[in-house]
Enzyme design. Structure first.
Site, PDB file in Angstrom:
ATOM      1  N   SER A  53     -21.444  53.545 -31.479  1.00  0.00           N
ATOM      2  CA  SER A  53     -22.125  54.576 -30.904  1.00  0.00           C
ATOM      3  C   SER A  53     -23.319  54.645 -31.720  1.00  0.00           C
ATOM      4  O   SER A  53     -23.465  54.973 -32.868  1.00  0.00           O
ATOM      5  CB  SER A  53     -21.368  55.784 -30.844  1.00  0.00           C
ATOM      6  N   VAL A  58     -24.218  54.972 -39.295  1.00  0.00           N
ATOM      7  CA  VAL A  58     -24.246  53.446 -39.631  1.00  0.00           C
ATOM      8  C   VAL A  58     -24.889  52.698 -38.446  1.00  0.00           C
ATOM      9  O   VAL A  58     -25.690  51.737 -38.380  1.00  0.00           O
ATOM     10  CB  VAL A  58     -22.851  52.846 -40.090  1.00  0.00           C
ATOM     11  N   CYS A  59     -24.329  53.215 -37.358  1.00  0.00           N
ATOM     12  CA  CYS A  59     -24.810  52.331 -36.013  1.00  0.00           C
ATOM     13  C   CYS A  59     -26.384  52.798 -35.945  1.00  0.00           C
ATOM     14  O   CYS A  59     -26.980  51.907 -35.422  1.00  0.00           O
ATOM     15  CB  CYS A  59     -24.074  53.132 -34.798  1.00  0.00           C
ATOM     16  N   ASP A  60     -26.782  53.813 -36.085  1.00  0.00           N
ATOM     17  CA  ASP A  60     -28.393  54.268 -36.074  1.00  0.00           C
ATOM     18  C   ASP A  60     -29.134  53.193 -37.094  1.00  0.00           C
ATOM     19  O   ASP A  60     -29.925  52.553 -36.832  1.00  0.00           O
ATOM     20  CB  ASP A  60     -28.536  55.550 -36.596  1.00  0.00           C
ATOM     21  N   THR A  63     -29.001  49.563 -35.726  1.00  0.00           N
ATOM     22  CA  THR A  63     -29.918  49.398 -34.723  1.00  0.00           C
ATOM     23  C   THR A  63     -31.234  49.380 -35.149  1.00  0.00           C
ATOM     24  O   THR A  63     -32.120  48.483 -34.976  1.00  0.00           O
ATOM     25  CB  THR A  63     -29.493  50.442 -33.660  1.00  0.00           C
TER      26      THR A  63
END
Length: 165
Positions: A53, A58-60, A63
């Protein structure tokens, strides 16, 4: 099949593991404008960054990192795939100042997740992974991150994208 954990707990991945040398499977996902997109809607080298998500730390970071790196790479498209709704992805991109980032939603039917073996059965999220697909649709890099809350090997993916044609 790849074996991963999510917050230390083993999870079941649906679909087939994709390996270097494989022909990249096609998929159907939704873009931010709700149009359907697949692998061949993007030309050249594709660095496919898969995150559970975009709204998590971590996803932020993943990306942002891949989109920043992409600005210095020729003929490389960075695609971020998650099960976030297209509206949430679009809002995240605007808030992150990454309006040109390509985010794709696999929320509808997990087409990407099952094709690439990253759909987590227990959570209906995608496992963290990175794939690099060359202009001939051959997989030249595949990483299934063993613990979904950890970062991928950014350098290895970017190097694979630089070397791909």
């Amino acid at each position: 099949m790849a074996s991963i954990t999510f917050k230390g707990n083993a999870v079941t991945l649906l679909g087939n593991e994709v390996k270097v040398g494989d022909q990249a499977p096609d998929f159907k996902v939704l873009a931010n404008d709700l149009s359907e997109k697949g692998l061949n809607d993007f030309s050249g080298v594709r660095l496919i960054s898969v995150v559970p998500s975009v709204d998590t730390g971590v996803c932020d970071a993943q990306t942002r990192k891949f989109n920043e790196e992409a600005s210095s790479l020729n003929n490389v498209n960075v695609l971020t795939v998650s099960v976030d709704l297209p509206f949430a992805q679009k809002r995240w991109c605007a808030n992150a100042g990454l309006e040109n980032a390509v985010t794709l939603s696999d929320h509808r039917d997990l087409s990407f997740g099952k094709a690439y073996g990253v759909a987590i059965e227990e959570l209906r999220l995608l496992a963290r992974a990175v794939f690099v697909v060359d202009s001939n649709n051959k997989v030249v890099h595949a990483e299934y991150v063993s613990e979904a809350t950890n970062h991928p090997d950014y350098e290895a993916a970017v190097e694979a994208a630089k070397k791909a044609e």
